[in-house]
Motif scaffolding. Structure first.
Motif, PDB file in Angstrom:
ATOM      1  N   GLY A 206       0.823  -1.199   0.000  1.00  0.00           N
ATOM      2  CA  GLY A 206       0.000   0.000   0.000  1.00  0.00           C
ATOM      3  C   GLY A 206       0.861   1.255   0.000  1.00  0.00           C
ATOM      4  N   VAL A 207       0.252   2.386  -0.287  1.00  0.00           N
ATOM      5  CA  VAL A 207       0.966   3.659  -0.308  1.00  0.00           C
ATOM      6  C   VAL A 207       0.440   4.508   0.837  1.00  0.00           C
ATOM      7  CG1 VAL A 207       1.385   5.761  -1.629  1.00  0.00           C
ATOM      8  CG2 VAL A 207       1.343   3.551  -2.777  1.00  0.00           C
ATOM      9  N   SER A 208       1.347   5.191   1.520  1.00  0.00           N
ATOM     10  CA  SER A 208       0.968   6.032   2.645  1.00  0.00           C
ATOM     11  C   SER A 208       1.625   7.392   2.530  1.00  0.00           C
ATOM     12  CB  SER A 208       1.400   5.375   3.958  1.00  0.00           C
ATOM     13  OG  SER A 208       1.159   6.246   5.035  1.00  0.00           O
ATOM     14  N   ALA A 209       0.856   8.434   2.786  1.00  0.00           N
ATOM     15  CA  ALA A 209       1.402   9.784   2.834  1.00  0.00           C
ATOM     16  C   ALA A 209       1.522  10.250   4.277  1.00  0.00           C
ATOM     17  CB  ALA A 209       0.509  10.741   2.051  1.00  0.00           C
ATOM     18  N   GLN A 210       1.374   9.326   5.235  1.00  0.00           N
ATOM     19  CA  GLN A 210       1.470   9.650   6.651  1.00  0.00           C
ATOM     20  C   GLN A 210       2.920   9.864   7.046  1.00  0.00           C
ATOM     21  OE1 GLN A 210      -1.284  10.023   8.644  1.00  0.00           O
ATOM     22  NE2 GLN A 210      -2.408   9.760   6.734  1.00  0.00           N
ATOM     23  N   SER A 211       3.123  10.731   8.006  1.00  0.00           N
ATOM     24  CA  SER A 211       4.462  10.974   8.529  1.00  0.00           C
ATOM     25  C   SER A 211       4.937   9.778   9.331  1.00  0.00           C
ATOM     26  CB  SER A 211       4.462  12.209   9.429  1.00  0.00           C
ATOM     27  OG  SER A 211       4.110  13.346   8.691  1.00  0.00           O
ATOM     28  N   LEU A 212       6.228   9.559   9.333  1.00  0.00           N
ATOM     29  CA  LEU A 212       6.839   8.498  10.124  1.00  0.00           C
ATOM     30  C   LEU A 212       7.467   9.142  11.355  1.00  0.00           C
ATOM     31  CD1 LEU A 212       7.933   5.613  10.570  1.00  0.00           C
ATOM     32  CD2 LEU A 212       9.927   6.300   9.215  1.00  0.00           C
ATOM     33  N   TYR A 213       7.070   8.685  12.519  1.00  0.00           N
ATOM     34  CA  TYR A 213       7.625   9.194  13.764  1.00  0.00           C
ATOM     35  C   TYR A 213       8.431   8.088  14.426  1.00  0.00           C
ATOM     36  CZ  TYR A 213       4.361  13.052  13.271  1.00  0.00           C
ATOM     37  OH  TYR A 213       3.679  14.150  12.815  1.00  0.00           O
ATOM     38  N   VAL A 214       9.635   8.400  14.839  1.00  0.00           N
ATOM     39  CA  VAL A 214      10.480   7.453  15.555  1.00  0.00           C
ATOM     40  C   VAL A 214      10.663   7.995  16.959  1.00  0.00           C
ATOM     41  CG1 VAL A 214      12.746   6.351  15.655  1.00  0.00           C
ATOM     42  CG2 VAL A 214      11.668   6.774  13.436  1.00  0.00           C
ATOM     43  N   GLY A 215      10.185   7.248  17.958  1.00  0.00           N
ATOM     44  CA  GLY A 215      10.301   7.673  19.341  1.00  0.00           C
ATOM     45  C   GLY A 215       9.118   8.472  19.840  1.00  0.00           C
ATOM     46  N   GLY A 216       8.089   8.614  19.035  1.00  0.00           N
ATOM     47  CA  GLY A 216       6.880   9.320  19.432  1.00  0.00           C
ATOM     48  C   GLY A 216       5.767   8.985  18.477  1.00  0.00           C
ATOM     49  N   ASN A 217       4.558   9.460  18.783  1.00  0.00           N
ATOM     50  CA  ASN A 217       3.449   9.127  17.909  1.00  0.00           C
ATOM     51  C   ASN A 217       2.884  10.316  17.141  1.00  0.00           C
ATOM     52  OD1 ASN A 217       1.925  10.503  19.771  1.00  0.00           O
ATOM     53  ND2 ASN A 217       0.858   8.722  20.548  1.00  0.00           N
ATOM     54  N   GLY A 218       3.369  11.501  17.393  1.00  0.00           N
ATOM     55  CA  GLY A 218       2.934  12.676  16.649  1.00  0.00           C
ATOM     56  C   GLY A 218       1.583  13.210  17.072  1.00  0.00           C
ATOM     57  N   ALA A 219       0.793  12.403  17.800  1.00  0.00           N
ATOM     58  CA  ALA A 219      -0.543  12.839  18.207  1.00  0.00           C
ATOM     59  C   ALA A 219      -0.554  13.474  19.589  1.00  0.00           C
ATOM     60  CB  ALA A 219      -1.496  11.641  18.183  1.00  0.00           C
ATOM     61  N   SER A 220       0.526  13.341  20.320  1.00  0.00           N
ATOM     62  CA  SER A 220       0.590  13.909  21.663  1.00  0.00           C
ATOM     63  C   SER A 220       2.017  14.351  21.955  1.00  0.00           C
ATOM     64  CB  SER A 220       0.142  12.870  22.697  1.00  0.00           C
ATOM     65  OG  SER A 220       1.103  11.852  22.815  1.00  0.00           O
ATOM     66  N   ASP A 221       2.199  14.875  23.135  1.00  0.00           N
ATOM     67  CA  ASP A 221       3.532  15.301  23.546  1.00  0.00           C
ATOM     68  C   ASP A 221       4.358  14.143  24.101  1.00  0.00           C
ATOM     69  OD1 ASP A 221       3.099  17.918  22.796  1.00  0.00           O
ATOM     70  OD2 ASP A 221       2.311  18.502  24.754  1.00  0.00           O
ATOM     71  N   ALA A 222       3.771  12.943  24.157  1.00  0.00           N
ATOM     72  CA  ALA A 222       4.485  11.778  24.678  1.00  0.00           C
ATOM     73  C   ALA A 222       5.589  11.380  23.695  1.00  0.00           C
ATOM     74  CB  ALA A 222       3.530  10.612  24.879  1.00  0.00           C
ATOM     75  N   HIS A 223       6.759  11.128  24.224  1.00  0.00           N
ATOM     76  CA  HIS A 223       7.866  10.703  23.385  1.00  0.00           C
ATOM     77  C   HIS A 223       8.866   9.901  24.213  1.00  0.00           C
ATOM     78  CE1 HIS A 223       9.082  14.604  25.069  1.00  0.00           C
ATOM     79  NE2 HIS A 223      10.297  14.113  25.056  1.00  0.00           N
ATOM     80  N   LEU A 224       9.746   9.229  23.533  1.00  0.00           N
ATOM     81  CA  LEU A 224      10.764   8.410  24.186  1.00  0.00           C
ATOM     82  C   LEU A 224      11.744   9.304  24.929  1.00  0.00           C
ATOM     83  CD1 LEU A 224      12.224   5.586  24.384  1.00  0.00           C
ATOM     84  CD2 LEU A 224      13.592   6.379  22.464  1.00  0.00           C
ATOM     85  N   HIS A 225      12.033   8.929  26.146  1.00  0.00           N
ATOM     86  CA  HIS A 225      13.053   9.633  26.930  1.00  0.00           C
ATOM     87  C   HIS A 225      14.317   8.786  26.879  1.00  0.00           C
ATOM     88  CE1 HIS A 225      10.257  12.588  28.522  1.00  0.00           C
ATOM     89  NE2 HIS A 225       9.397  11.598  28.637  1.00  0.00           N
TER      90      HIS A 225
END
Length: 57
Positions: A13-32
Motif C-alpha cells: 500500500g501507499v501512505s502519505a502519513q508521517s513516520l515518527y520514531v520515538g513518538g506518535n505525533g498525536a501527543s507530547d508523549a515521546h521516548l526519553h
C-alpha cells in the motif's frame, strides 16, 4: 528533523502519513532516551533476513 514522504507499505500500500520514531505525533508523549541506528525497509522481512542483520551488526 521531520520530512514528509510518500512510501510503499509492507503489504504494497501507499501512505502519505508521517513516520515518527520515538513518538506518535498525536501527543507530547515521546521516548526519553536515545535511538541509534534507525533503518527503514521497503517491506516486511523474513525471519532469516532479520537474523542476518542481527548477526552482522
Amino acid at each position: 528533523m521531520r520530512q514528509q514522504t510518500v512510501a510503499t507499505g509492507a503489504v504494497g500500500g501507499v501512505s502519505a502519513q508521517s513516520l515518527y520514531v520515538g513518538g506518535n505525533g498525536a501527543s507530547d508523549a515521546h521516548l526519553h532516551g536515545d535511538i541509534d541506528q534507525v533503518s527503514v525497509y521497503a517491506g516486511a522481512m523474513s525471519d532469516r533476513e532479520v537474523r542476518a542483520l542481527y548477526d552482522n551488526s
